[in-house]
Design an enzyme around this catalytic site. Structure first.
Site, PDB file in Angstrom:
ATOM      1  N   GLY A 189      12.382  56.435 111.031  1.00 38.91           N
ATOM      2  CA  GLY A 189      12.580  56.215 109.690  1.00 38.91           C
ATOM      3  C   GLY A 189      14.226  55.679 109.285  1.00 38.91           C
ATOM      4  O   GLY A 189      15.292  54.996 109.323  1.00 38.91           O
ATOM      5  N   GLY A 225       7.190  59.806 113.555  1.00 33.56           N
ATOM      6  CA  GLY A 225       6.273  60.232 114.047  1.00 33.56           C
ATOM      7  C   GLY A 225       4.963  59.783 114.690  1.00 33.56           C
ATOM      8  O   GLY A 225       5.106  60.146 115.697  1.00 33.56           O
ATOM      9  N   LYS A 247      17.852  67.842 115.674  1.00 31.09           N
ATOM     10  CA  LYS A 247      18.058  68.462 116.415  1.00 31.09           C
ATOM     11  C   LYS A 247      16.831  68.419 117.920  1.00 31.09           C
ATOM     12  O   LYS A 247      16.406  67.616 117.626  1.00 31.09           O
ATOM     13  CB  LYS A 247      16.833  69.226 115.800  1.00 31.09           C
ATOM     14  CG  LYS A 247      17.706  69.913 115.067  1.00 31.09           C
ATOM     15  CD  LYS A 247      16.605  70.531 113.953  1.00 31.09           C
ATOM     16  CE  LYS A 247      18.023  71.526 112.613  1.00 31.09           C
ATOM     17  NZ  LYS A 247      16.921  72.551 111.993  1.00 31.09           N
TER      18      LYS A 247
HETATM   19  P1  AMP Z   1      15.816  62.970 112.591  1.00 34.65           P
HETATM   20  O1  AMP Z   1      15.532  63.145 111.378  1.00 34.65           O
HETATM   21  O2  AMP Z   1      15.397  64.293 114.341  1.00 34.65           O
HETATM   22  O3  AMP Z   1      16.036  61.755 113.481  1.00 34.65           O
HETATM   23  O4  AMP Z   1      17.226  62.972 112.691  1.00 34.65           O
HETATM   24  C1  AMP Z   1      18.266  62.036 111.948  1.00 34.65           C
HETATM   25  C2  AMP Z   1      19.162  62.315 111.213  1.00 34.65           C
HETATM   26  O5  AMP Z   1      20.178  63.113 111.766  1.00 34.65           O
HETATM   27  C3  AMP Z   1      20.313  61.789 109.846  1.00 34.65           C
HETATM   28  O6  AMP Z   1      20.094  62.498 108.706  1.00 34.65           O
HETATM   29  C4  AMP Z   1      21.885  62.345 110.411  1.00 34.65           C
HETATM   30  O7  AMP Z   1      22.317  61.935 109.453  1.00 34.65           O
HETATM   31  C5  AMP Z   1      21.526  64.144 111.265  1.00 34.65           C
HETATM   32  N1  AMP Z   1      22.745  63.490 112.759  1.00 34.65           N
HETATM   33  C6  AMP Z   1      22.597  62.677 113.703  1.00 34.65           C
HETATM   34  N2  AMP Z   1      23.931  63.564 113.659  1.00 34.65           N
HETATM   35  C7  AMP Z   1      24.090  64.483 113.419  1.00 34.65           C
HETATM   36  C8  AMP Z   1      24.696  65.617 113.811  1.00 34.65           C
HETATM   37  N3  AMP Z   1      26.303  65.714 114.741  1.00 34.65           N
HETATM   38  N4  AMP Z   1      24.864  67.331 113.210  1.00 34.65           N
HETATM   39  C9  AMP Z   1      24.385  66.738 111.406  1.00 34.65           C
HETATM   40  N5  AMP Z   1      23.412  65.955 111.343  1.00 34.65           N
HETATM   41  C10 AMP Z   1      23.226  64.882 112.335  1.00 34.65           C
END
Ligand code: AMP
Length: 420
Positions: free
Chosen positions: A378, A401, A222
């Protein structure tokens, strides 16, 4: 400033904040001891110099005291194995027994305190509030805790030792009793442990004096969780590669059709602002023109390639596709400093992991050619490990974080408390 290398530990008791928040299986056994191993050099240094060690940590998110599921007693065998020495256990981090055991510690001995988060005072977050408590009541309870029993809690922890070492980078972004408040009791006897020292050095090197071009690859799910860091990076980087679920918010904000892809409409103004800021600050934004799209979120999904601006209604973008892979790879290979946080696709599902693999491979290749690469957060660390490239990058941060906040604010409470 005192450091772990110039401090005289002989005959002293050192209280060390470590990050022993390790994963456990149903039997309470440690399934990954990376964090315990990471603290060993600091602990061994104090012991080798004739000191005694008191270890303090949190484990999970207990909501009561005691809570056997989150007891640090479970990790004693893993700590003993890694240290090669017996570990005494206080059964509490407060109370008379802990104080007595700390006072009786002899040179070369190690005492582990019970989970700090058994007490609300560690985090300074009040417990037991009525479900319908108002915002004012919550604030008042927090203030009462911070000005009342939290002060006693910190004082008591500090009373166990002659010096304080913070070696828990993963929690250095928290203003907690053991990571921040305790430091003021040791104005001339506080220092970083080796792990913290290494983290601070690596991140400062990247943020303060990077070799250029300096590129940050920011992926993940996000925009909302990465805005602060993206904005801060605008002042430091020459380029930012944006990947992952965020891509679709950027696309939709500019009028693209993103189907069922992850998308945050409330972030459209922020996405547009980031595009404007990049122009203003002359930072190149690199985004994938194409996406790997799927009809369901699993290994059995049907997949095809689409423009990130024209994803059919029932389909979802889950990775970068061929053009994006080529563009990301070429860009990364042209950089001298590379920071990577967040996978560029749903790497947990093999079918959707090839984009993140290309990124990881390119980072490894750039590193081989002399670039400095820092991987943090992570999921990007999990990615690098999944692809077996951990020893092909320059530095892997243990903080998720903490790393992001360090980049965003230029420092962390746990770092300031030692430097102050
Ligand atoms: P974050 O904790 O915000 O760094 O998000 C990591 C997560 O983002 C991982 O579990 C990925 O599977 C997910 N992610 C990466 N690309 C996508 C995407 N296009 N749609 C949904 N989730 C995603």
């Amino acid at each position: 400033m005192v450091t772990i290398d110039n401090y005289d530990f002989k005959g002293k008791r050192a209280i060390i904040r470590v990050d022993f928040n390790v994963p456990l299986n149903d039997k309470g056994e440690v399934t990954d001891d990376t964090r315990i191993r990471a603290a060993v050099p600091t602990i061994k240094k104090v012991l080798a110099e004739g000191g005694a060690v008191i270890l303090m940590s949190h484990l999970g998110r207990p909501k009561k005291n005691p809570d056997p599921k989150y007891s640090l007693e479970q990790i004693i065998p893993a700590v003993e194995k890694n240290l090669g020495t017996k570990v005494l256990f206080a059964g509490d981090c407060m109370g008379e027994k802990a104080a007595e055991m700390a006072a009786a510690l002899k040179a070369g001995e190690v005492l582990l305190l019970e989970n700090l988060r058994f007490y609300a005072e560690e985090e300074g977050k009040p417990r037991g509030l009525a479900e319908d408590a108002t915002k004012e009541e919550k604030e008042a309870a927090k203030k009462a805790l911070k000005e009342g029993t939290q002060k006693e809690f910190v004082k008591k922890l500090a009373s166990y030792a002659d010096c304080y070492i913070n070696d828990a980078f993963g929690t250095a972004h928290r203003k907690h009793a053991s990571t921040y408040l305790i430091a003021k009791y040791f104005p001339n006897d506080k220092m970083f442990g080796y792990l913290m020292e290494r983290e601070v050095k690596a991140i400062s090197a990247v943020m303060e004096a990077p070799q250029r071009p300096f590129c940050a690859i920011i992926g993940g799910s996000k925009v909302s969780t990465k805005i602060g860091v993206i904005k801060a990076l605008m002042d430091k980087c020459d380029s930012i590669v944006i990947g992952g679920g965020m891509t679709y918010t950027f696309s939709a904000a500019q009028g693209g059709k993103v189907g069922k892809s992850i998308c945050e409409p409330e972030m459209f103004p922020v996405a547009l602002e980031i595009l404007e800021l990049a122009k203003e600050k002359n930072v190149k934004l690199v985004m994938s023109p194409d996406a790997l799209i799927c009809d369901k979120f699993s290994e059995e999904a049907n997949t095809q390639t689409a423009s990130v601006r024209e994803i059919p209604d029932e389909w979802e973008g889950v990775d970068i596709a061929d053009q994006g892979k080529a563009a990301f790879r070429e860009h990364i290979l042209g950089c001298k400093t590379i920071l990577w946080n967040g996978p560029v696709g749903v790497f947990e599902i093999d079918k959707f992991s090839t984009g993140s693999r290309v990124v990881a491979d390119a980072i490894a290749e750039a590193t081989q050619n002399g670039a400095f690469s820092l991987i943090g957060g992570g999921d990007s660390v999990a990615c690098i490990n999944k692809f077996g490239l951990a020893d092909k990058v320059s530095y892997i941060s243990t903080g998720g974080g903490a790393l992001l906040e360090y980049i965003e604010f230029g420092t962390l409470p746990g770092v300031e408390a030692i430097r102050d």
